[in-house]
Design an enzyme around this catalytic site. Structure first.
Site, PDB file in Angstrom:
ATOM      1  CD  GLU A  45      -2.371  -6.178   5.587  1.00  0.00           C
ATOM      2  OE1 GLU A  45      -1.905  -6.460   4.477  1.00  0.00           O
ATOM      3  OE2 GLU A  45      -2.871  -5.069   5.848  1.00  0.00           O
TER       4      GLU A  45
ATOM      5  CG  HIS B 152      -4.223  -3.604   3.148  1.00  0.00           C
ATOM      6  ND1 HIS B 152      -3.247  -3.177   4.024  1.00  0.00           N
ATOM      7  CD2 HIS B 152      -4.716  -2.496   2.558  1.00  0.00           C
ATOM      8  CE1 HIS B 152      -3.166  -1.859   3.976  1.00  0.00           C
ATOM      9  NE2 HIS B 152      -4.061  -1.425   3.096  1.00  0.00           N
TER      10      HIS B 152
ATOM     11  CB  CYS C  11      -1.015  -0.042   1.136  1.00  0.00           C
ATOM     12  SG  CYS C  11      -2.531   0.800   0.660  1.00  0.00           S
TER      13      CYS C  11
HETATM   14  N1  LIG Z   1      -3.315   1.638   3.467  1.00  0.00           N
HETATM   15  C1  LIG Z   1      -2.366   2.468   3.086  1.00  0.00           C
HETATM   16  O1  LIG Z   1      -1.172   2.207   3.190  1.00  0.00           O
HETATM   17  C2  LIG Z   1      -2.785   3.801   2.571  1.00  0.00           C
HETATM   18  C3  LIG Z   1      -1.861   4.285   1.493  1.00  0.00           C
HETATM   19  C4  LIG Z   1      -1.908   5.763   1.172  1.00  0.00           C
HETATM   20  N2  LIG Z   1      -1.384   6.466   2.209  1.00  0.00           N
HETATM   21  C5  LIG Z   1      -3.236   6.191   0.626  1.00  0.00           C
HETATM   22  O2  LIG Z   1      -4.134   6.616   1.351  1.00  0.00           O
HETATM   23  O3  LIG Z   1      -3.371   6.053  -0.558  1.00  0.00           O
END
Ligand SMILES: NC(=O)CC[C@H](N)C(=O)O
Length: 350
Positions: A326, A324, A240
């Protein structure tokens, strides 16, 4: 009173993991599921040591709890942590508005003396673009992590006969990333977001994981520089925010999406195999694949909007996912990504 914040729409009922996902720092979460709170909260479902989100907006707050793991109601839990929550709100109407206009800035206040004009002024002064939200959520000092996930996760034969030392950059890491790495046989050292790349490389890790985290990837040049200093030297995995920082570090561009991807039902296709996973997602920004250098392959596509959901760059021993694997909350389909990272580290040892 929390800061006025962005309102992402969300489709999950696993609220406790969402409340403690540091990637939501500074933002309101609007639950599209109408009934929230009936399972209460428990100490086992925390994804970090704190609630970082700005506030929770729900249609109907359950008047009772019914779950054998429940130790506290959602209301008690939020009050203790001084997190703003509001219920009896027409969340469907707000969701439809967000769908049209994209993420919006909102204000929640308990101060009834504030005039509409003042509330509007507060909203106008709040920003997510260009703000470093990582420094508020990262750990203060390095630490070792050993806990694994429970028996419910034993659906993959993930025990490696070898142990791999993984250094995890904590940009707001969710604990289930650490638990899954531990279950895949990794020895884990977590370091703060500003930890020097040279100190990490001196540890001679088998791999480095750049974690999830809140906010604008273009607003944290120090983290992009760290990623640049590590990529190509050891196998890396970005999740992410980690994926977005890798995109930036390779010279690519990131951009803010209309309302991002949130929830546990996003179909993602692995272009290499044609396999489709239903994935857990939470991001407002994305990597523009056109801006990436030659040799970078887009491995995963979000099938709802065809946006880039994963990359590999074999020459640089890197892989990254915009979503994600996880889970926690969400489907477990993408868990095999951790196995892919272990393979990457194994191949690099040969
Ligand atoms: N879940 C995250 O890592 C969010 C990633 C990023 N900061 C966004 O909002 O796009």
């Amino acid at each position: 009173m929390p800061n006025p914040s962005v309102l992402p729409g969300l489709k999950s009922a696993r609220y406790q993991e969402i409340l403690t996902d540091p990637s939501y720092a500074g933002q309101f979460v609007l639950m599209t599921n109408p009934h929230i709170g009936n399972t209460g909260v428990n100490s086992g479902d925390e994804e970090s040591i704190k609630c970082f989100l700005g506030g929770l907006i729900v249609r109907s707050l359950s008047i009772c709890t019914s779950n054998w793991r429940c130790t506290e109601t959602l209301d008690e839990y939020l009050r203790k942590r001084n997190i703003m929550g509001i219920y009896d709100v027409d969340t469907r109407a707000i969701t439809r508005r967000l769908r049209e206009d994209g993420s919006l800035i909102g204000v929640l206040s308990t101060d009834q003396s504030l005039k509409d004009k003042e509330l509007l002024e507060m909203a106008k002064n709040w920003k997510i673009v260009g703000v470093d939200l990582i420094s508020d959520v990262t750990c203060d000092a390095p630490y070792e992590w050993v806990d694994k996930t429970g028996s419910g996760w034993e659906f993959n034969d993930n025990q490696s006969s070898e142990t791999f030392h993984v250094v995890v950059y904590d940009f707001g890491v969710k604990h289930n990333i650490l638990r899954r790495l531990a279950s895949y046989g990794c020895k884990i050292t977590v370091v703060p977001a500003s930890w020097p790349a040279s100190d990490v490389l001196n540890l001679k890790p088998d791999g480095v994981l750049f974690s999830n985290g809140p906010g604008d990837p273009a607003a944290v040049p120090y983290a992009v520089k760290t990623v640049q200093e590590i990529v190509g030297k050891v196998p890396v995995f970005g999740i992410c925010m980690g994926h977005q920082l890798i995109g930036q570090a390779l010279g690519g561009k990131t951009f803010k999406m209309k309302f991002g991807h949130h929830g546990g039902n996003h179909p993602v296709r692995d272009n290499r195999t044609g396999r489709v996973d239903i994935s857990a997602q939470n991001h407002n920004y994305a990597v523009d694949p056109e801006s990436l250098p030659e040799g970078v392959q887009v491995t995963h596509i979000n099938l709802n909007d065809q946006s880039c959901a994963g990359l590999v760059f074999p020459k640089m021993k890197l892989m990254s996912l915009q979503y994600h694997p996880e889970s926690s909350p969400g489907p477990h389909d993408s868990d095999l990504a951790f196995g892919e990272f272990v393979e990457l580290m194994k191949n690099n040892r040969l």
